[in-house]
Design an enzyme around this catalytic site. Structure first.
Site, PDB file in Angstrom:
ATOM      1  CD  GLN A  22     -93.210  26.074 -26.101  1.00 47.61           C
ATOM      2  OE1 GLN A  22     -93.591  25.203 -25.658  1.00 47.61           O
ATOM      3  NE2 GLN A  22     -91.722  25.980 -26.613  1.00 47.61           N
ATOM      4  CG  ASP A  37     -88.677  34.798 -19.358  1.00 50.11           C
ATOM      5  OD1 ASP A  37     -88.630  35.563 -20.366  1.00 50.11           O
ATOM      6  OD2 ASP A  37     -88.285  33.466 -19.151  1.00 50.11           O
ATOM      7  CG  HIS A  85     -97.416  29.172 -23.655  1.00 49.11           C
ATOM      8  ND1 HIS A  85     -96.550  28.045 -23.432  1.00 49.11           N
ATOM      9  CD2 HIS A  85     -98.433  28.349 -24.476  1.00 49.11           C
ATOM     10  CE1 HIS A  85     -96.940  27.296 -24.034  1.00 49.11           C
ATOM     11  NE2 HIS A  85     -98.124  27.360 -24.895  1.00 49.11           N
ATOM     12  CB  CYS A 104    -114.046  41.597 -16.950  1.00 53.81           C
ATOM     13  SG  CYS A 104    -113.022  42.511 -16.150  1.00 53.81           S
ATOM     14  N   GLY A 157     -84.050  25.739 -26.823  1.00 52.12           N
ATOM     15  CA  GLY A 157     -84.390  25.435 -25.359  1.00 52.12           C
ATOM     16  C   GLY A 157     -85.812  25.100 -25.118  1.00 52.12           C
ATOM     17  CB  THR A 158     -88.542  24.225 -26.522  1.00 55.07           C
ATOM     18  OG1 THR A 158     -89.958  23.624 -26.330  1.00 55.07           O
ATOM     19  CG2 THR A 158     -88.366  23.994 -28.196  1.00 55.07           C
TER      20      THR A 158
END
Length: 237
Positions: A95, A98, A113, A125, A182-183
């Protein structure tokens, strides 16, 4: 559960890692939902990370992203990123926007994401620009003239990119173990990948600093700093 039990779980298994902001926290990248200082304790997510917020005050949104981008631009991959990079066959569904997994050397990274390292046309566009996170640009028009450029990330209220989502689902339905790192597992549809993997027979191994919504789906859970626990779990014998 012990580290030994977790090692037995992953031995010889096909593993997909599903990660969130906690993976990059030891690198100094701010998390979103930590009640002691996450971004959403200080800012309204619907003002900073939604199409409506961008329409209402695009300069404010871009200024906030500039702050985040500078923080990420100064960050380096931590021991957890490097431990994952040392497992080249492991699929990475993240997710995080970075790019620290890629910078650590990970292959097969699926960013559900998007990436904060690029801007795209808000009118879709097709124009995309890679940016300098050390000196992020402010609000500016897309060359197409139809809309402004904005971060190439998925905001609240926006659909995920279908091709990316299809690849994420495939990675989570074709693994023996889903390593959840880590979520908080509080953002959908991404968090639904944990249940999807379980439905397809995967064991769920969760690593977090504290209890989260993912805990209720875990077959094995290890509590601790990801940059301590993950390298120990994945180290070669």
């Amino acid at each position: 559960m012990t580290l030994d039990a977790a090692r037995r779980c992953i031995e010889g298994a096909t593993i997909t890692c599903f990660s969130g902001a906690g993976l990059s926290a030891p690198s100094g990248v701010g998390t979103f939902r930590d009640p002691t200082g996450g971004w959403w304790t200080k800012y309204d997510p619907m003002k900073m990370a939604s199409p409506g917020g961008f329409h209402e005050d695009p300069d404010l949104v871009m200024d906030w992203y500039a702050e985040r981008r500078r923080q990420i631009g100064h960050a380096e991959p931590n021991a957890a990123h490097r431990a994952l990079a040392a497992c080249p066959g492991m699929m990475q569904v993240t997710q995080n926007t970075d790019n620290l997994l890629q910078r650590a050397g990970c292959d097969n990274v699926i960013q559900v994401h998007g990436s904060i390292w690029a801007d795209r046309c808000h009118a879709r566009c097709g124009h995309v620009e890679t940016i300098d996170l050390q000196d992020p640009p402010g609000l500016r028009p897309c060359p197409c003239g139809r809309a402004s450029l904005r971060p190439d990330v998925v905001w609240f209220g926006e659909p995920l990119v279908q091709d990316v989502w299809n690849r994420a689902e495939a990675a989570c339905t074709n693994c023996d173990v889903l390593l959840v790192v880590g979520t908080s597992a509080g953002v959908y549809p991404a968090a639904g990948l944990i249940g999807l993997a379980r439905e397809h027979g995967a064991e769920i191994l969760v690593i977090n600093t504290n209890w989260s919504e993912a805990s209720g789906m875990a077959d094995i859970e290890l509590i601790g700093s990801v940059d301590d626990v993950l390298p120990e779990l994945l180290r070669p014998d």
